[in-house]
Scaffold this active site. Structure first.
Site, short mmCIF file in Angstrom:
data_model
loop_
_atom_site.label_atom_id
_atom_site.label_comp_id
_atom_site.label_asym_id
_atom_site.label_seq_id
_atom_site.Cartn_x
_atom_site.Cartn_y
_atom_site.Cartn_z
N LYS A 54 0.84 -1.20 0.00
CA LYS A 54 0.00 0.00 0.00
C LYS A 54 0.88 1.25 0.00
CE LYS A 54 -3.82 -2.39 2.25
NZ LYS A 54 -4.61 -2.66 3.47
N GLN A 98 -4.48 -1.48 9.69
CA GLN A 98 -4.38 -2.78 9.05
C GLN A 98 -4.95 -3.86 9.95
OE1 GLN A 98 -3.48 -3.24 5.88
NE2 GLN A 98 -3.81 -5.44 6.00
N ASP A 121 -10.70 3.23 4.38
CA ASP A 121 -10.95 1.79 4.27
C ASP A 121 -12.45 1.50 4.31
OD1 ASP A 121 -9.14 -0.22 3.82
OD2 ASP A 121 -8.44 -0.35 5.88
N1 GUN Z 1 -6.84 -6.90 6.15
C1 GUN Z 1 -7.27 -7.63 5.10
N2 GUN Z 1 -7.81 -6.84 4.16
C2 GUN Z 1 -7.75 -5.58 4.63
C3 GUN Z 1 -8.17 -4.32 4.11
O1 GUN Z 1 -8.72 -4.18 3.02
N3 GUN Z 1 -7.90 -3.25 4.91
C4 GUN Z 1 -7.32 -3.38 6.13
N4 GUN Z 1 -7.14 -2.29 6.84
N5 GUN Z 1 -6.94 -4.52 6.62
C5 GUN Z 1 -7.15 -5.62 5.88
#
Ligand code: GUN
Length: 299
Positions: A54, A98, A121
């Site tokens: 990311k 995350q 998110d």
């Molecule tokens: N863990 C698995 N997928 C995601 C996501 O799309 N965003 C976040 N923050 N954590 C995750």
């Protein structure tokens, strides 16, 4: 039949070109560079890999990012405190925690602390509730990426049978709501579903996010279906696979996503898009809930 590949890497690249231009335009207009703060708790290797991806993707389109790391045994209070600081920081436009968090955290309390207008998110209670009413501020990135993949391939979902395998808050539930908003007929299956195949075989569009390699075999798939694999599993031999028997199912489906290179790059792409949208809204003085007419006037 051999399925057409839905190439998330290529489609993601096209979308990111537009995102990158939006970053440049915003900077030229306002002097502001969109910025994302990423919070990572603990040492989960998969989470670290996703976070690194990311951050790298942010740099590629000109978004600034900062990484806020905490040890696994940190208490929720410290994470919440950092989120509050980031909420108040006018130079940060998006905040992402995350997931998963270590088990001792109250994940809902942590996510609820994120300012709604920075919740790129889309996991805040308000954002999730907005999905039910069709008023989301930021669509959650993975299901949003799946919708974009289908849109790019010209696959209309209206009136289609959509079966979703997996009922998580991150993928299954928001995916179902997005499909319902587009007038698909939706079935959500999960670990307690009896006779999974009777649901999957009905699907014009089958979306699988269960985290179980080879869960879906060709006999469970309708000929000519669109098959979307959200799973990412590391096999003992280190190979990365989804939840679908790709080689078997590709002979039966009309469209299929590969793993890797399908949904994964789209998730990151939509995060970039949401972050730029957040920065555009914040620099034009607009906050959630966003009135689309006001946004159009401000642009
Ligand atoms: N863990 C698995 N997928 C995601 C996501 O799309 N965003 C976040 N923050 N954590 C995750």
């Amino acid at each position: 039949m051999t399925a057409i590949l839905l190439d998330g890497k290529a489609i993601g690249r096209q979308i990111r070109e537009v995102t990158s231009k939006r970053v440049t335009a915003l900077r030229a207009r306002t002097g502001v560079t969109p910025a994302l703060a990423v919070i990572l708790v603990g040492q989960n290797p998969a989470s670290r890999l996703y976070v690194n991806n990311k951050i790298k993707a942010c740099a590629e389109v000109g978004i600034r990012s900062s990484l806020h790391e905490f040890p696994a045994d940190v208490d929720s209070g410290a994470v919440v405190e950092r989120i509050k600081q980031l909420n108040a920081d006018r130079e940060v436009h998006g905040i992402l925690v995350q997931l998963p968090l270590p088990a001792h955290h109250d994940i809902h309390a942590v996510l609820r602390t994120i300012a709604v207008e920075k919740d790129v998110d889309g996991f805040h209670l308000y954002n999730v509730g907005g999905l039910v009413l069709g008023e989301t501020v930021f669509p959650p990135c993975t299901p949003y990426g799946v919708m974009k993949l289908l849109d790019f391939a010209g696959i209309d979902v209206t009136g289609k049978n959509v079966t979703i395998v997996g009922a998580s808050n991150i993928v299954g539930k928001p995916m179902a709501l997005m499909m319902l908003a587009r007038e698909a007929t939706v079935a959500i299956c999960h670990v307690r579903t009896r006779d999974l195949a009777q649901y999957t075989i009905l699907a014009d569009i089958l979306i699988v996010a269960a985290g179980v390699p080879n869960l879906i075999i060709p006999q469970m798939v309708r000929s000519g279906a669109v098959v979307i694999d959200v799973g990412i599993n590391r096999l003992p031999d280190r190979r990365l696979v989804g939840d679908i028997d790709f080689e078997g199912v590709r002979k039966k489906a009309a469209y299929i996503t590969p793993v890797p290179g399908g949904v994964g790059p789209m998730t990151v792409t939509m995060l970039l898009e949401n972050t730029v949208t957040a920065a555009e809204r914040q620099t034009s003085g607009l906050h959630a809930p966003v009135d689309p007419e006001a946004l159009a006037q401000a642009e």
